[in-house]
Design a protein around this motif. Structure first.
Motif, PDB file in Angstrom:
ATOM      1  N   ILE A  29      47.919 -95.468  75.004  1.00 32.06           N
ATOM      2  CA  ILE A  29      48.894 -95.776  73.944  1.00 32.06           C
ATOM      3  C   ILE A  29      48.195 -96.326  72.710  1.00 32.06           C
ATOM      4  O   ILE A  29      48.477 -95.910  71.575  1.00 32.06           O
ATOM      5  CB  ILE A  29      49.951 -96.769  74.458  1.00 32.06           C
ATOM      6  CG1 ILE A  29      50.783 -96.127  75.565  1.00 32.06           C
ATOM      7  CG2 ILE A  29      50.856 -97.234  73.320  1.00 32.06           C
ATOM      8  CD1 ILE A  29      51.699 -97.097  76.292  1.00 32.06           C
ATOM      9  N   SER A  30      47.271 -97.263  72.920  1.00 33.81           N
ATOM     10  CA  SER A  30      46.566 -97.889  71.794  1.00 33.81           C
ATOM     11  C   SER A  30      45.759 -96.865  71.004  1.00 33.81           C
ATOM     12  O   SER A  30      45.656 -96.961  69.775  1.00 33.81           O
ATOM     13  CB  SER A  30      45.636 -98.996  72.306  1.00 33.81           C
ATOM     14  OG  SER A  30      46.360-100.003  72.967  1.00 33.81           O
ATOM     15  N   ILE A  33      48.301 -94.604  68.664  1.00 37.79           N
ATOM     16  CA  ILE A  33      49.193 -95.181  67.651  1.00 37.79           C
ATOM     17  C   ILE A  33      48.806 -94.791  66.227  1.00 37.79           C
ATOM     18  O   ILE A  33      49.605 -94.217  65.489  1.00 37.79           O
ATOM     19  CB  ILE A  33      49.238 -96.721  67.780  1.00 37.79           C
ATOM     20  CG1 ILE A  33      49.957 -97.124  69.065  1.00 37.79           C
ATOM     21  CG2 ILE A  33      49.954 -97.337  66.583  1.00 37.79           C
ATOM     22  CD1 ILE A  33      49.942 -98.616  69.332  1.00 37.79           C
TER      23      ILE A  33
END
Length: 260
Positions: A29-30, A33
């Protein structure tokens, strides 16, 4: 069983456990982004962001993403991922169980540290691949952006990300020690967040070269003008030394604890 075998076996077990936690998904996810946000912005404003004739669009596209992610998001990610990985063990009294097993304590400590480093490296790789993927996708859908007409400077940005990773090692060593040392998740998380903010505030001061939480932004803002130590970037030297020192001291500190 040899010491190296203990370490390899323990690291493999930690990797299997990582896949069952939120920390695993946080690495993905990081990494997505910033590239996803840039993809949306470029898709919406592609007419305004179209480069001039003969201008390589990859340079601005990739540089802006690196500059917008490394100074702030990388230190915060390290604080979060380190705290999360160790908190799983604290919460389930796993550390107490591991330290009670007839295996060297150092293999437990450094095995987990290796998993933290692996998670951070994976996020850098995912981030780089995501930038390239979304850039290519923009080129497919919006020919005016000219992404398919040029090649990105792969080595330049791999080097930038590599320097950023090395600049992060000091934070990794400190946060890992804190996360292992304190059972309460809030302690390492709070200390880390405060230091990250201080690092962003203090990076313009000459003394920030001695503050590991400023190293990521220094690695980007100073670039080739970084002060040198033994002919090597001072941030690189100090970050590696900080990592080695805090890793050894952290292990010695945790080794003598009666973990409950």
């Amino acid at each position: 069983m040899s010491a190296i075998t203990f370490y390899i076996s323990n690291t493999k077990n930690e990797l299997i456990k990582l896949k069952r936690t939120f920390a695993f998904w946080l690495t993905i996810i990081s990494a997505l982004i910033i590239p996803l946000l840039f993809f949306i912005v470029y898709a919406v404003k592609h007419a305004k962001l179209a480069p001039g004739a003969g201008v390589n669009p990859w340079d601005k596209y990739m540089l802006n993403q690196v500059k917008n992610s490394i100074p702030f998001f990388v230190p915060i990610f390290i604080v979060l991922i380190t705290s999360l990985i160790i908190q799983v063990e604290h919460k389930a009294t796993g550390i107490k169980h591991l330290f009670a097993l007839p295996i060297p304590k150092w293999s437990v400590y450094f095995g987990k540290l290796s998993i933290v480093l692996f998670s951070i490296i994976s996020t850098y790789v995912y981030f780089f691949v995501a930038i390239l993927f979304f850039g290519t996708l923009l080129g497919v859908f919006y020919s005016d952006l000219a992404f398919l007409d040029f090649q990105p400077d792969y080595l330049k940005y791999i080097k930038m990300l590599g320097v950023s990773f090395i600049a992060s090692l000091g934070i990794v060593g400190i946060q890992f020690w804190l996360s292992f040392r304190f059972k309460n998740f809030i302690v390492p998380l709070s200390v880390g967040m405060v230091f990250v903010i201080l690092g962003l505030i203090a990076f313009q001061a000459p003394e920030s070269i001695y503050f590991p939480y400023s190293y990521n932004i220094l690695s980007i803002s100073l670039g080739d003008q970084m002060p040198q130590t033994f002919g090597i970037s001072s941030v690189t030297v100090y970050s590696i030394l900080c990592f080695i020192l805090t890793s050894v001291l952290g292990y010695l500190d945790v080794k003598r604890l009666n973990i409950k």
